[in-house]
Design a protein around this motif. Structure first.
Motif, PDB file in Angstrom:
ATOM      1  N   LEU A 178      12.723   4.285  -5.329  1.00  0.00           N
ATOM      2  CA  LEU A 178      11.922   4.444  -6.545  1.00  0.00           C
ATOM      3  C   LEU A 178      12.482   5.514  -7.480  1.00  0.00           C
ATOM      4  O   LEU A 178      12.373   5.384  -8.705  1.00  0.00           O
ATOM      5  CB  LEU A 178      10.474   4.789  -6.179  1.00  0.00           C
ATOM      6  CG  LEU A 178       9.668   3.668  -5.532  1.00  0.00           C
ATOM      7  CD1 LEU A 178       8.333   4.172  -5.043  1.00  0.00           C
ATOM      8  CD2 LEU A 178       9.498   2.493  -6.478  1.00  0.00           C
ATOM      9  N   LEU A 179      13.079   6.560  -6.918  1.00  0.00           N
ATOM     10  CA  LEU A 179      13.606   7.630  -7.767  1.00  0.00           C
ATOM     11  C   LEU A 179      14.942   7.264  -8.409  1.00  0.00           C
ATOM     12  O   LEU A 179      15.306   7.832  -9.432  1.00  0.00           O
ATOM     13  CB  LEU A 179      13.755   8.921  -6.962  1.00  0.00           C
ATOM     14  CG  LEU A 179      12.450   9.631  -6.605  1.00  0.00           C
ATOM     15  CD1 LEU A 179      12.719  10.866  -5.775  1.00  0.00           C
ATOM     16  CD2 LEU A 179      11.639   9.994  -7.849  1.00  0.00           C
ATOM     17  N   THR A 180      15.682   6.333  -7.811  1.00  0.00           N
ATOM     18  CA  THR A 180      16.965   5.944  -8.394  1.00  0.00           C
ATOM     19  C   THR A 180      16.812   4.751  -9.335  1.00  0.00           C
ATOM     20  O   THR A 180      17.736   4.441 -10.072  1.00  0.00           O
ATOM     21  CB  THR A 180      17.995   5.598  -7.307  1.00  0.00           C
ATOM     22  OG1 THR A 180      17.479   4.561  -6.467  1.00  0.00           O
ATOM     23  CG2 THR A 180      18.362   6.818  -6.497  1.00  0.00           C
ATOM     24  N   GLU A 221       0.834  -1.202   0.000  1.00  0.00           N
ATOM     25  CA  GLU A 221       0.000   0.000   0.000  1.00  0.00           C
ATOM     26  C   GLU A 221       0.868   1.253   0.000  1.00  0.00           C
ATOM     27  O   GLU A 221       0.583   2.219  -0.724  1.00  0.00           O
ATOM     28  CB  GLU A 221      -0.916   0.019   1.227  1.00  0.00           C
ATOM     29  CG  GLU A 221      -1.994  -1.032   1.226  1.00  0.00           C
ATOM     30  CD  GLU A 221      -2.721  -1.130   2.553  1.00  0.00           C
ATOM     31  OE1 GLU A 221      -3.928  -1.430   2.530  1.00  0.00           O
ATOM     32  OE2 GLU A 221      -2.093  -0.893   3.616  1.00  0.00           O
ATOM     33  N   LEU A 222       1.928   1.221   0.805  1.00  0.00           N
ATOM     34  CA  LEU A 222       2.842   2.359   0.879  1.00  0.00           C
ATOM     35  C   LEU A 222       3.502   2.595  -0.476  1.00  0.00           C
ATOM     36  O   LEU A 222       3.584   3.731  -0.950  1.00  0.00           O
ATOM     37  CB  LEU A 222       3.892   2.134   1.967  1.00  0.00           C
ATOM     38  CG  LEU A 222       4.929   3.233   2.142  1.00  0.00           C
ATOM     39  CD1 LEU A 222       4.268   4.545   2.521  1.00  0.00           C
ATOM     40  CD2 LEU A 222       5.952   2.833   3.203  1.00  0.00           C
ATOM     41  N   LYS A 223       3.951   1.524  -1.106  1.00  0.00           N
ATOM     42  CA  LYS A 223       4.612   1.650  -2.414  1.00  0.00           C
ATOM     43  C   LYS A 223       3.652   2.240  -3.441  1.00  0.00           C
ATOM     44  O   LYS A 223       4.019   3.126  -4.216  1.00  0.00           O
ATOM     45  CB  LYS A 223       5.131   0.291  -2.882  1.00  0.00           C
ATOM     46  CG  LYS A 223       5.943   0.370  -4.148  1.00  0.00           C
ATOM     47  CD  LYS A 223       6.572  -0.957  -4.493  1.00  0.00           C
ATOM     48  CE  LYS A 223       7.433  -0.822  -5.744  1.00  0.00           C
ATOM     49  NZ  LYS A 223       8.098  -2.076  -6.077  1.00  0.00           N
ATOM     50  N   THR A 224       2.402   1.780  -3.428  1.00  0.00           N
ATOM     51  CA  THR A 224       1.400   2.289  -4.362  1.00  0.00           C
ATOM     52  C   THR A 224       1.153   3.776  -4.137  1.00  0.00           C
ATOM     53  O   THR A 224       1.112   4.563  -5.088  1.00  0.00           O
ATOM     54  CB  THR A 224       0.074   1.518  -4.199  1.00  0.00           C
ATOM     55  OG1 THR A 224       0.331   0.129  -4.390  1.00  0.00           O
ATOM     56  CG2 THR A 224      -0.973   1.989  -5.181  1.00  0.00           C
ATOM     57  N   ARG A 225       1.007   4.170  -2.875  1.00  0.00           N
ATOM     58  CA  ARG A 225       0.752   5.586  -2.550  1.00  0.00           C
ATOM     59  C   ARG A 225       1.941   6.460  -2.940  1.00  0.00           C
ATOM     60  O   ARG A 225       1.767   7.548  -3.476  1.00  0.00           O
ATOM     61  CB  ARG A 225       0.453   5.745  -1.055  1.00  0.00           C
ATOM     62  CG  ARG A 225      -0.782   5.027  -0.540  1.00  0.00           C
ATOM     63  CD  ARG A 225      -2.077   5.780  -0.734  1.00  0.00           C
ATOM     64  NE  ARG A 225      -2.115   7.084  -0.141  1.00  0.00           N
ATOM     65  CZ  ARG A 225      -2.533   7.369   1.095  1.00  0.00           C
ATOM     66  NH1 ARG A 225      -2.936   6.405   1.885  1.00  0.00           N
ATOM     67  NH2 ARG A 225      -2.541   8.610   1.530  1.00  0.00           N
ATOM     68  N   VAL A 226       3.167   5.989  -2.682  1.00  0.00           N
ATOM     69  CA  VAL A 226       4.361   6.766  -3.019  1.00  0.00           C
ATOM     70  C   VAL A 226       4.506   6.885  -4.531  1.00  0.00           C
ATOM     71  O   VAL A 226       4.840   7.958  -5.046  1.00  0.00           O
ATOM     72  CB  VAL A 226       5.624   6.151  -2.369  1.00  0.00           C
ATOM     73  CG1 VAL A 226       6.886   6.782  -2.932  1.00  0.00           C
ATOM     74  CG2 VAL A 226       5.587   6.327  -0.856  1.00  0.00           C
ATOM     75  N   GLN A 227       4.236   5.813  -5.249  1.00  0.00           N
ATOM     76  CA  GLN A 227       4.301   5.874  -6.714  1.00  0.00           C
ATOM     77  C   GLN A 227       3.290   6.886  -7.259  1.00  0.00           C
ATOM     78  O   GLN A 227       3.581   7.625  -8.204  1.00  0.00           O
ATOM     79  CB  GLN A 227       4.054   4.491  -7.320  1.00  0.00           C
ATOM     80  CG  GLN A 227       5.214   3.552  -7.139  1.00  0.00           C
ATOM     81  CD  GLN A 227       4.901   2.125  -7.580  1.00  0.00           C
ATOM     82  OE1 GLN A 227       3.758   1.695  -7.533  1.00  0.00           O
ATOM     83  NE2 GLN A 227       5.929   1.395  -7.987  1.00  0.00           N
ATOM     84  N   ASP A 228       2.104   6.923  -6.659  1.00  0.00           N
ATOM     85  CA  ASP A 228       1.079   7.889  -7.051  1.00  0.00           C
ATOM     86  C   ASP A 228       1.564   9.319  -6.802  1.00  0.00           C
ATOM     87  O   ASP A 228       1.392  10.201  -7.651  1.00  0.00           O
ATOM     88  CB  ASP A 228      -0.214   7.613  -6.281  1.00  0.00           C
ATOM     89  CG  ASP A 228      -1.297   8.608  -6.614  1.00  0.00           C
ATOM     90  OD1 ASP A 228      -1.574   8.806  -7.814  1.00  0.00           O
ATOM     91  OD2 ASP A 228      -1.872   9.203  -5.674  1.00  0.00           O
ATOM     92  N   ILE A 229       2.186   9.537  -5.653  1.00  0.00           N
ATOM     93  CA  ILE A 229       2.710  10.867  -5.319  1.00  0.00           C
ATOM     94  C   ILE A 229       3.811  11.267  -6.293  1.00  0.00           C
ATOM     95  O   ILE A 229       3.842  12.405  -6.764  1.00  0.00           O
ATOM     96  CB  ILE A 229       3.203  10.899  -3.859  1.00  0.00           C
ATOM     97  CG1 ILE A 229       2.020  10.778  -2.903  1.00  0.00           C
ATOM     98  CG2 ILE A 229       3.997  12.170  -3.570  1.00  0.00           C
ATOM     99  CD1 ILE A 229       2.388  10.523  -1.458  1.00  0.00           C
ATOM    100  N   ILE A 230       4.696  10.335  -6.615  1.00  0.00           N
ATOM    101  CA  ILE A 230       5.781  10.616  -7.571  1.00  0.00           C
ATOM    102  C   ILE A 230       5.194  11.018  -8.921  1.00  0.00           C
ATOM    103  O   ILE A 230       5.656  11.972  -9.555  1.00  0.00           O
ATOM    104  CB  ILE A 230       6.724   9.398  -7.708  1.00  0.00           C
ATOM    105  CG1 ILE A 230       7.548   9.234  -6.422  1.00  0.00           C
ATOM    106  CG2 ILE A 230       7.644   9.548  -8.912  1.00  0.00           C
ATOM    107  CD1 ILE A 230       8.372   7.966  -6.367  1.00  0.00           C
TER     108      ILE A 230
END
Length: 151
Positions: free
Chosen positions: A148-150, A101-110
Motif C-alpha cells: 500500500l505504501l509503494t 478486513e485487514l486491508k481496510t484496517r491497514v488503510q485506516d492506520i496509514i
C-alpha cells in the motif's frame, strides 16, 4: 475466565475424552504459560492477556514453520500432528481478519499515521502490529503495508 484456568479445564476434558492430539496441544500451551510466569524468577505471577496472546501467536507460528518443513520433506505423519495442534491453539486466539478486513484496517492506520511513502513503513508497522496483534500474521501485515505504501 483466564487463559490458564481455561486451559486447565480443557486439559481435564481432553483427558476424559482421551483426545491425545488435543491433550498434547493443550499441555504445550500450559507449559508456555508456566515458563512465561516463572521466567523472571518469580513464583507463579499471572501474565497479562496481551502476553498470553503473544505466546499463543508464537506457538502457532512455530508450528506453521514446522509444518512447512514437514510438507517439503514429505513427512505427512508429522505434518498432520502439527496442523492438528495449530487448529487447537487457534481456538484460543481472536478471530483472524479476512484479507479485505485487514486491508481496510491497514488503510485506516496509514491514514491516521499520515504515512505517504515507503519511508513511513516503520511508523505504520509499529501501530499496525500493536492494533492487529493476534488478528493477522506479521508477514501478512508487513506485505500489505509495503504494497500500500509503494502503490
Amino acid at each position: 475466565m483466564a487463559l490458564k484456568q481455561q486451559i486447565d479445564a480443557d486439559i481435564k476434558e481432553a483427558m476424559k475424552a482421551r483426545e491425545q492430539d488435543r491433550l498434547r496441544a493443550l499441555r504445550a500451551i500450559k507449559s508456555l504459560i508456566l515458563l512465561e510466569e516463572t521466567k523472571d524468577g518469580s513464583a507463579g505471577g499471572d501474565i497479562k492477556p496481551e502476553d498470553e496472546l503473544k505466546l499463543l501467536t508464537k506457538a502457532v507460528k512455530q508450528r506453521r514453520d514446522s509444518a512447512d518443513i514437514y510438507r517439503t520433506q514429505g513427512r505427512d505423519d508429522l505434518l498432520q500432528a502439527e496442523l492438528a495442534e495449530i487448529a487447537i491453539i487457534e481456538h484460543y486466539l481472536p478471530q483472524q481478519l479476512s484479507e479485505t478486513e485487514l486491508k481496510t484496517r491497514v488503510q485506516d492506520i496509514i491514514a491516521r499515521v499520515g504515512a505517504t511513502g515507503p519511508s513511513d513503513l516503520g511508523k505504520v508497522m509499529g501501530v499496525a502490529t500493536k492494533e492487529l496483534a493476534g488478528q493477522a500474521e506479521g508477514k501478512a501485515i508487513s506485505a500489505l503495508v509495503k504494497n500500500l505504501l509503494t502503490a
